[in-house]
Design a protein around this motif. Structure first.
Motif: not given
Length: 610
Positions: A335, A337, A340, A423, A426-427
């Motif tokens: 993923d 995200r 990051e 992040l 969100e994942a």
């Protein structure tokens, strides 16, 4: 300032090459020639006397002792198995053509004394030099060239060679000294690099071809190179001797190179033992990669007395990529995200301050520090034209611009950790009882690092503490060199420390670095498992470019895709190489190649003055 100054020089050099491309045209036909250039003509004429970075009047003789951390269990750098002293690939083997490290896009004749490309640019014919010979005195034959090509295309050979094997339709003898390669469609860069593969003696393996693929130190290769392997102390040292009967000693390509009589490669268990051996005078040279150590640790007695000289060698080559690589074949790094978030959690300014006193610049992209690097902000011009058709598949930041996070240099990195937490949320990850938990349970992964590097260990230790604050259980595995190589080749890791060195003339090797075949095929340099069609599309655009301008745009577009892919937590690079060396060890400081201290520089063009 130094980095900026040399970037401007690099742009001027590329401009000259672009002018040559316009004059000669994209479909220029290479007649029988002493060399071959991707665009235009070779800079050196057919009657050149020596490479510009070499001193043709350099004296010969002496001993050069080099050290490295780790060990080795193989003398064959062309196979996946085993760990080989990296210098052997360049010092102990030769190819049909040789690279001139002052020209990014040119190769000159070595084992081949001429090269011809057909009008359609689908065939290249190499004519062997009539004097080309192996170290045992036997001549290099067309059969040796064809055998070498075929063996390097087999399973078990290094991926850098196998990647091009399927692209060649046929290899055939042409008369007594000619070898012709045919490819299905025009690819100038591929045609050139076909001449840049090691040539080995087929008869050495005639009785047992499988012996080529067996790792070990007992099988001493018979080669054509200036140096031959003299003695081997397994795991500890390899000694090379200049071949008194080397066939190519009078070639213009070799004049002023290979000046040193004996090369010793010594191996040490850790960086401290390596440095102490140099300070004690047991080694001739020491490359330093840490700015703080260069300023702090190189004032020992031999430096004060002048017995050791400190040299700084600038360069114009790409930064490449060094750092912690995330294996996207495995969760959670599949993923973007999460990847990051890992980058946001790395407090570069603080780590750089601790390790380097803040002195070294960060790698901002794979081709940064060079004219091939992506430009800041949104994609413009030809770069945008290349990327826009793929906009639906591109990750955020590819088209609109991607910048690495910056911190204030304090240890906390609160802003970065908050961004990482957002992040991860969100994942689909949440913190439960101080433990980051996702679809597969608590987040745990291993960071694999090479044994013996105290700097890498310090970097990773700081990073692990930051990851703990996110609730991540990251464990460090310090692996010996042989096991590290085996696991790296098999992609058997979660996160790994790695460094890609990139050139000013990237080409087909980019497919081996991050092409689709490397997702599942072991032994490539696509360690992250990048499986992005935009990468393949940009490499294809680069390989099929008709002009230098299009070529540069394609590389810059590739740089954007790779960087926005967030596959690596990058650290720093050196726009200057720091080399401490014995005072009697000299180099041509007045004619540095644009690659600086790189392959083909030390010990190749150095010499010893007693």
């Amino acid at each position: 300032m130094i980095g900026q100054r040399f970037r401007r020089i690099g742009i001027r050099i590329f401009a000259k090459i672009a002018i040559l491309a316009v004059v000669s045209g994209p479909s220029a036909v290479f007649a029988q020639a002493h060399g071959i250039a991707l665009y235009g003509d070779p800079a050196l004429p057919a009657d050149y006397t020596h490479l510009p970075q070499a001193n043709p009047d350099a004296p010969r003789g002496g001993t050069f002792s080099d050290g490295q951390v780790g060990s080795f269990d193989s003398l064959n750098p062309h196979i996946q198995q085993g760990n080989t002293p990296w210098q052997l690939r360049f010092l102990a083997y030769e190819s049909l053509l040789g690279r001139a490290y002052d020209e990014p896009f040119t190769l000159y004749g070595l084992l081949a004394d001429s090269v011809t490309v057909n009008d359609a640019q689908t065939e290249i014919t190499f004519t062997l030099h009539p004097d080309a010979a192996f170290s045992d005195g036997t001549p290099v034959t067309v059969e040796d060239v064809i055998w070498s090509w075929n063996i390097l295309g087999q399973e078990g050979a290094n991926g850098r060679y196998r990647s091009a094997f399927a692209k060649v339709e046929s290899v055939e003898a042409v008369g007594a000294r000619g070898v012709r390669f045919t490819i299905p469609e025009p690819d100038r860069e591929l045609l050139m690099t076909l001449g840049f593969r090691p040539i080995m003696k087929a008869a050495q393996y005639a009785d047992d071809p499988s012996a080529f693929f067996r790792s070990g130190v007992d099988n001493i290769p018979i080669t054509t190179a200036p140096y031959v392997i003299d003695t081997v102390d397994p795991g500890r040292s390899v000694v090379l001797k200049l071949d008194d009967d080397y066939w190519g000693a009078d070639l213009p390509f070799r004049r002023g190179t290979n000046n040193i009589e004996t090369i010793r490669m010594e191996f040490f268990g850790d960086a401290t033992a390596h440095f102490e051996a140099f300070k004690a005078g047991e080694l001739s040279t020491m490359r330093e990669t840490n700015a703080a150590r260069w300023a702090r640790d190189y004032d020992f007695p031999a430096v004060q007395s002048g017995e050791v000289v400190l040299s700084e060698v600038p360069h114009q080559r790409p930064s490449g990529m060094t750092g912690l690589v995330m294996n996207t074949r495995r969760a959670p790094f599949d993923d973007w995200r999460v990847r990051e978030a890992m980058i946001q959690a790395f407090n570069f300014e603080y780590v750089n301050g601790v390790i380097n006193a803040g002195a070294q610049p960060r790698i901002t992209s794979y081709f940064s520090n060079s004219p091939l690097g992506m430009e800041p902000g949104p994609a413009q011009g030809r770069v945008a034209e290349l990327l826009t058709p793929l906009s639906d598949t591109l990750l955020p930041g590819t088209l609109d611009g991607y910048d690495l996070p910056q911190t204030d240099g304090s240890a906390g990195n609160r802003r970065g950790l908050r961004a990482a937490s957002r992040l991860l949320e969100e994942a689909g990850y949440t913190v439960e009882g101080g433990v980051l938990t996702g679809p597969n349970g608590p987040v745990r992964f291993e960071i694999m690092v090479p044994q013996g590097s105290s700097e890498v260990a310090s970097i990773v230790d700081i990073y692990v503490e930051a990851l703990k604050r996110l609730g991540i259980d990251a464990r460090v595995a310090s692996i010996d060199s042989a096991q590290f190589t085996d696991r790296q080749s098999a992609y058997d890791f979660d996160m790994i420390w790695y460094q890609w060195g990139l050139s000013l003339s990237p080409g087909n090797e980019q497919l081996a670095y991050w092409g689709p075949d490397g997702v599942d095929t072991p032994g490539t340099r696509n360690l992250m498992g990048a499986d992005d069609p935009a990468i393949a599309a940009m490499i294809d655009a680069m390989l099929t470019s008709d002009t230098q301008e299009d070529y540069v745009a394609a590389v810059r577009a590739l740089d954007r895709v790779l960087t926005a892919g967030r596959y690596v937590v990058p650290i720093w690079h050196n726009p200057i190489s720091w080399i401490a060396h014995s005072a009697d060890l000299k180099y041509p400081a007045d004619r540095l190649p644009i690659y600086g201290d790189w392959i083909g520089f030390q010990p190749d063009v150095w010499w010893i003055e007693e």
